[in-house]
Design a protein around this motif. Structure first.
Motif, PDB file in Angstrom:
ATOM      1  N   SER A 115       0.899  -1.025  -0.079  1.00 55.03           N
ATOM      2  CA  SER A 115       0.008   0.030   0.060  1.00 55.03           C
ATOM      3  C   SER A 115       0.783   1.263   0.023  1.00 55.03           C
ATOM      4  O   SER A 115       0.548   2.350  -0.489  1.00 55.03           O
ATOM      5  CB  SER A 115      -1.173   0.098   1.170  1.00 55.03           C
ATOM      6  N   ASN A 116       2.032   1.283   0.766  1.00 56.80           N
ATOM      7  CA  ASN A 116       3.000   2.412   0.636  1.00 56.80           C
ATOM      8  C   ASN A 116       3.876   2.603  -0.625  1.00 56.80           C
ATOM      9  O   ASN A 116       3.976   3.517  -0.897  1.00 56.80           O
ATOM     10  CB  ASN A 116       3.668   2.429   1.920  1.00 56.80           C
ATOM     11  N   LEU A 117       4.150   1.209  -1.013  1.00 54.40           N
ATOM     12  CA  LEU A 117       5.095   1.416  -2.275  1.00 54.40           C
ATOM     13  C   LEU A 117       4.474   1.810  -3.586  1.00 54.40           C
ATOM     14  O   LEU A 117       4.625   2.486  -4.392  1.00 54.40           O
ATOM     15  CB  LEU A 117       5.646   0.075  -2.448  1.00 54.40           C
ATOM     16  N   LEU A 118       2.964   1.597  -3.301  1.00 56.12           N
ATOM     17  CA  LEU A 118       2.168   2.034  -4.623  1.00 56.12           C
ATOM     18  C   LEU A 118       1.364   3.269  -4.570  1.00 56.12           C
ATOM     19  O   LEU A 118       1.268   3.915  -5.742  1.00 56.12           O
ATOM     20  CB  LEU A 118       1.105   0.657  -4.906  1.00 56.12           C
ATOM     21  N   GLN A 119       1.256   3.827  -3.518  1.00 55.91           N
ATOM     22  CA  GLN A 119       0.318   5.174  -3.361  1.00 55.91           C
ATOM     23  C   GLN A 119       1.174   6.204  -2.802  1.00 55.91           C
ATOM     24  O   GLN A 119       0.597   7.185  -2.722  1.00 55.91           O
ATOM     25  CB  GLN A 119      -0.805   4.465  -2.305  1.00 55.91           C
ATOM     26  N   ARG A 120       2.431   5.746  -2.067  1.00 54.66           N
ATOM     27  CA  ARG A 120       2.976   7.118  -1.517  1.00 54.66           C
ATOM     28  C   ARG A 120       4.098   7.347  -2.350  1.00 54.66           C
ATOM     29  O   ARG A 120       4.843   6.779  -2.912  1.00 54.66           O
ATOM     30  CB  ARG A 120       3.312   6.705   0.127  1.00 54.66           C
TER      31      ARG A 120
END
Length: 283
Positions: A115-120
């Motif tokens: 979720s962090n690698l793809l969205q942030r």
């Protein structure tokens, strides 16, 4: 973060569960019942960025529910949405919308990472730590490779750096003092030599390719060795220019010509400019 690896298909399931359309409905959960994961590769938002998020939520509402996992005593661990939760706290929200996932430790870890690698928008250090952690999970699961937003070569470098670079050096990568290639070289050095690199960086010493090549060939390299190598490099550059008196004239003539010459030797140009600066001919 707990890495309790169990089922070989969990890596795939965790990735798919984030994006597969389901009929699940977000629940209202009290902010006081939400627990943040402290040991994770991602830093929380700065005060300024968190304020921007709070203002956006205040104007438009919470667009994306949090993803949480139930634990003991009626509490929930946040897998995605720590900053949204903090922004809502600033707005005095009592509850936030959450998707509740009843999943394993490994699936929870992968949702946090993906979720962090793809969205942030992440700092280099965050990417390196996250890719290294994710690589470990997928390797132990013997799972199929997942598609990332970087090339295979860059991904391998991030993983290596995440596993081998001294944590104190990450800040110099994040602030742009060091680039990926240089950080990768530093990560390959022994820990005691990396400590010398950190000391050099703290003293505003430039890490030149020549200096790094010398470090790679030595198991132990002290700050004194760094200073000696710098003087050695300066002497070598001066010798290269002084023993080739035509180099300055030829290079400078090409440099000021128009249009800019495509045949100029960039290494000669670098030597000449550094020589002129060292000799205080140009500043």
């Amino acid at each position: 973060m707990v890495l309790n690896l169990k089922k070989s298909n969990e890596a795939k399931n965790a990735f798919e569960s984030m994006f597969t359309q389901t009929s699940e409905t977000a629940m209202d959960i009290a902010i006081s019942d939400l627990i943040e994961i402290e040991n994770q590769p991602f830093d929380p938002y700065t005060k300024e960025k968190l304020s921007e998020l709070s203002e956006d939520i205040s104007r438009n509402g919470l667009f994306s529910p949090l993803i949480v996992r139930p634990v003991k005593n009626g509490k929930y661990v946040i897998l995605s949405g720590r900053n949204r939760k903090r922004a809502c706290e600033q707005l005095d929200y009592k509850t936030v919308k959450c998707y509740v996932k009843n999943i394993s430790d490994t699936e929870a870890d992968l949702i946090l990472l993906n979720s962090n690698l793809l969205q942030r928008e992440l700092k280099p250090s965050e990417k390196a730590r996250a890719y290294a952690m994710k690589h470990k999970i997928l390797k132990e699961h013997k799972a199929l490779k997942q598609v990332e937003d970087v090339s295979d070569r860059t991904l391998q470098r991030y993983v290596y750096i995440g596993n081998h670079l001294l944590p104190e050096i990450f800040s110099y990568w994040d602030n742009g003092t060091l680039g990926l290639n240089v950080v990768y070289i530093i990560a390959s050095l022994p820990d005691n030599t990396q400590k010398t690199v950190l000391e050099a960086l703290d003293n505003d010493i430039k890490l030149t390719p020549y200096l790094l090549s010398k470090m790679k060939n030595q198991y132990s390299f002290t700050l004194e060795d760094v200073l000696k190598t710098i003087q050695e490099e300066k002497a070598k550059k001066r010798h290269d220019v002084v023993t080739q008196p035509h180099l300055v004239d030829t290079t400078m003539t090409k440099l000021v010509s128009k249009p800019f010459p495509i045949d100029i030797n960039l290494e000669d140009l670098r030597k000449v400019i550094e020589f002129l600066v060292d000799e205080k001919i140009i500043v």
